[in-house]
Design a protein around this motif. Structure first.
Motif, PDB file in Angstrom:
ATOM      1  N   GLY A  25       0.781  -1.227   0.000  1.00 33.38           N
ATOM      2  CA  GLY A  25       0.000   0.000   0.000  1.00 33.38           C
ATOM      3  C   GLY A  25       0.810   1.272   0.000  1.00 33.38           C
ATOM      4  N   ASP A  26       2.122   1.195  -0.187  1.00 27.42           N
ATOM      5  CA  ASP A  26       2.972   2.382  -0.208  1.00 27.42           C
ATOM      6  C   ASP A  26       3.259   2.807  -1.644  1.00 27.42           C
ATOM      7  OD1 ASP A  26       3.063   2.390   2.523  1.00 27.42           O
ATOM      8  OD2 ASP A  26       5.051   1.477   2.672  1.00 27.42           O
ATOM      9  N   TRP A  27       3.247   4.117  -1.859  1.00 26.09           N
ATOM     10  CA  TRP A  27       3.536   4.694  -3.167  1.00 26.09           C
ATOM     11  C   TRP A  27       4.683   5.687  -3.046  1.00 26.09           C
ATOM     12  CZ3 TRP A  27       0.722   3.711  -7.762  1.00 26.09           C
ATOM     13  CH2 TRP A  27      -0.373   2.872  -7.588  1.00 26.09           C
ATOM     14  N   ILE A  28       5.598   5.655  -3.998  1.00 24.77           N
ATOM     15  CA  ILE A  28       6.675   6.635  -4.069  1.00 24.77           C
ATOM     16  C   ILE A  28       6.232   7.715  -5.047  1.00 24.77           C
ATOM     17  CG2 ILE A  28       9.094   7.044  -4.643  1.00 24.77           C
ATOM     18  CD1 ILE A  28       9.624   4.110  -4.002  1.00 24.77           C
ATOM     19  N   GLU A  29       6.144   8.946  -4.560  1.00 24.11           N
ATOM     20  CA  GLU A  29       5.626  10.037  -5.368  1.00 24.11           C
ATOM     21  C   GLU A  29       6.659  11.156  -5.494  1.00 24.11           C
ATOM     22  OE1 GLU A  29       1.973  11.321  -3.643  1.00 24.11           O
ATOM     23  OE2 GLU A  29       1.138   9.296  -3.514  1.00 24.11           O
ATOM     24  N   SER A  30       6.809  11.656  -6.703  1.00 24.35           N
ATOM     25  CA  SER A  30       7.653  12.814  -6.960  1.00 24.35           C
ATOM     26  C   SER A  30       6.738  14.016  -7.161  1.00 24.35           C
ATOM     27  CB  SER A  30       8.527  12.594  -8.193  1.00 24.35           C
ATOM     28  OG  SER A  30       9.263  13.764  -8.503  1.00 24.35           O
ATOM     29  N   LEU A  31       6.904  15.034  -6.318  1.00 21.03           N
ATOM     30  CA  LEU A  31       6.008  16.184  -6.327  1.00 21.03           C
ATOM     31  C   LEU A  31       6.791  17.477  -6.516  1.00 21.03           C
ATOM     32  CD1 LEU A  31       4.034  15.075  -3.166  1.00 21.03           C
ATOM     33  CD2 LEU A  31       3.197  14.885  -5.507  1.00 21.03           C
ATOM     34  N   ASP A  65       9.666  35.864  -4.509  1.00 21.96           N
ATOM     35  CA  ASP A  65       8.527  35.469  -3.692  1.00 21.96           C
ATOM     36  C   ASP A  65       8.008  34.084  -4.057  1.00 21.96           C
ATOM     37  OD1 ASP A  65       7.564  36.126  -6.183  1.00 21.96           O
ATOM     38  OD2 ASP A  65       5.710  37.015  -5.428  1.00 21.96           O
ATOM     39  N   GLN A  66       8.773  33.332  -4.820  1.00 25.06           N
ATOM     40  CA  GLN A  66       8.336  32.005  -5.238  1.00 25.06           C
ATOM     41  C   GLN A  66       9.422  30.987  -4.955  1.00 25.06           C
ATOM     42  OE1 GLN A  66       5.706  31.379  -8.679  1.00 25.06           O
ATOM     43  NE2 GLN A  66       7.407  30.312  -9.619  1.00 25.06           N
ATOM     44  N   HIS A  67       9.086  29.958  -4.202  1.00 22.42           N
ATOM     45  CA  HIS A  67      10.025  28.922  -3.823  1.00 22.42           C
ATOM     46  C   HIS A  67       9.535  27.596  -4.396  1.00 22.42           C
ATOM     47  CE1 HIS A  67      11.866  31.671  -0.832  1.00 22.42           C
ATOM     48  NE2 HIS A  67      10.632  32.125  -0.753  1.00 22.42           N
ATOM     49  N   VAL A  68      10.427  26.897  -5.093  1.00 24.42           N
ATOM     50  CA  VAL A  68      10.058  25.644  -5.747  1.00 24.42           C
ATOM     51  C   VAL A  68      10.914  24.516  -5.185  1.00 24.42           C
ATOM     52  CG1 VAL A  68       9.774  24.440  -7.933  1.00 24.42           C
ATOM     53  CG2 VAL A  68       9.477  26.930  -7.834  1.00 24.42           C
ATOM     54  N   LEU A  69      10.262  23.481  -4.692  1.00 22.78           N
ATOM     55  CA  LEU A  69      10.946  22.306  -4.174  1.00 22.78           C
ATOM     56  C   LEU A  69      10.436  21.062  -4.873  1.00 22.78           C
ATOM     57  CD1 LEU A  69      11.029  24.400  -1.620  1.00 22.78           C
ATOM     58  CD2 LEU A  69      11.576  22.332  -0.328  1.00 22.78           C
ATOM     59  N   ARG A  70      11.333  20.125  -5.089  1.00 22.29           N
ATOM     60  CA  ARG A  70      10.914  18.804  -5.543  1.00 22.29           C
ATOM     61  C   ARG A  70      11.005  17.866  -4.347  1.00 22.29           C
ATOM     62  NH1 ARG A  70      13.650  18.205  -9.901  1.00 22.29           N
ATOM     63  NH2 ARG A  70      11.878  18.588 -11.291  1.00 22.29           N
ATOM     64  N   LEU A  71       9.890  17.270  -3.989  1.00 21.51           N
ATOM     65  CA  LEU A  71       9.822  16.358  -2.866  1.00 21.51           C
ATOM     66  C   LEU A  71       9.577  14.941  -3.364  1.00 21.51           C
ATOM     67  CD1 LEU A  71       7.472  18.364  -0.442  1.00 21.51           C
ATOM     68  CD2 LEU A  71       9.957  18.529  -0.676  1.00 21.51           C
ATOM     69  N   THR A  72      10.364  14.013  -2.885  1.00 24.39           N
ATOM     70  CA  THR A  72      10.097  12.600  -3.117  1.00 24.39           C
ATOM     71  C   THR A  72       9.611  12.033  -1.793  1.00 24.39           C
ATOM     72  OG1 THR A  72      11.856  12.460  -4.777  1.00 24.39           O
ATOM     73  CG2 THR A  72      11.038  10.392  -3.856  1.00 24.39           C
ATOM     74  N   VAL A  73       8.373  11.559  -1.781  1.00 24.86           N
ATOM     75  CA  VAL A  73       7.771  11.093  -0.542  1.00 24.86           C
ATOM     76  C   VAL A  73       7.273   9.663  -0.708  1.00 24.86           C
ATOM     77  CG1 VAL A  73       7.062  13.431   0.049  1.00 24.86           C
ATOM     78  CG2 VAL A  73       5.450  11.917  -1.105  1.00 24.86           C
TER      79      VAL A  73
END
Length: 223
Positions: A25-31, A65-73
């Motif tokens: 039931g776990d998913w690796i997501e790139s956001l 005023d804009q911050h962009v992050l790539r999160l792998t969760v």
């Protein structure tokens, strides 16, 4: 995505770039998360039991005023929210974005009946569904995870190298015959011709490393 939207500071939009099923039931997501405030994702996500931060990186942006992050969760859920509905009707997810509490997406279906089933399920679960447009296409479109090379290149190249490469392309430096010389492009960038040539050389070298090291390692992109 909804959990992240409610816990991270100043979120403007969250785009699901890619997703893989792990196990149990776990998913690796790139956001790709765009926000108006800087924050520490490790601290902000620690209270969330359904989300585990695996990796994060800050992406440069021209706007202060804009911050962009790539999160792998790692998301602990049987099916990841709206994506699960799309997959269950055998549709191909092309794009999925959460902005201002509203999901917007693009999906490709083989038959109109599949789309109607998808619309009914979304409306039943989320309470509302709005169809913005419909196009009949011969191909399925780019699924989630496509277009990664462009993002990798933008992350690997410095801003000066990327600007030199883009300007050279736009001014026809790579055309045959060339529409602009190195001197003309350097003048456009307000730098010395030798500086432009060096930035372009480093950019091209990085591109070649990305392409050929990927072939040697048997993977699509260089880490």
């Amino acid at each position: 995505m909804e959990a992240l939207d409610s816990h991270l500071l100043g979120v403007r939009r969250i785009e699901l770039e890619n997703v893989f099923y792990a196990d149990n039931g776990d998913w690796i997501e790139s956001l790709l998360v765009t926000s108006s405030s800087a924050y520490d994702p490790e601290t902000m996500l620690e209270p969330l039991s359904q989300v585990e931060l695996f990796y994060h990186e800050r992406l440069s942006d021209d706007q202060a005023d804009q911050h962009v992050l790539r999160l792998t969760v790692i998301a602990h859920e049987p099916y990841p929210f709206l994506l699960g509905l799309i997959l269950r009707v055998k549709a191909i997810p092309n794009r999925l974005v959460l902005s201002q509490g509203r999901f917007e997406g693009v999906a490709t279906v083989a038959e109109w009946e599949n789309f109607r089933a998808l619309a009914d399920r979304i409306e039943s679960q989320f309470g509302r569904f709005e169809l913005l447009s419909v196009n009949q296409v011969e191909t399925t479109g780019a699924p989630l995870g496509s277009g990664q090379l462009g993002r990798v290149v933008r992350n690997e190249l410095s801003r000066d190298q990327l600007t030199a490469l883009r300007t050279a392309y736009e001014m026809g430096y790579f055309d045959t015959p060339r529409r602009s010389s190195a001197d003309e492009i350097a003048t456009e960038l307000d730098i010395a011709q030798s500086t432009f040539s060096e930035r372009l050389r480093l950019a091209q070298e990085t591109l070649l490393e990305l392409i050929f090291s990927a072939d040697e390692n048997g993977s699509e992109f260089k880490n």
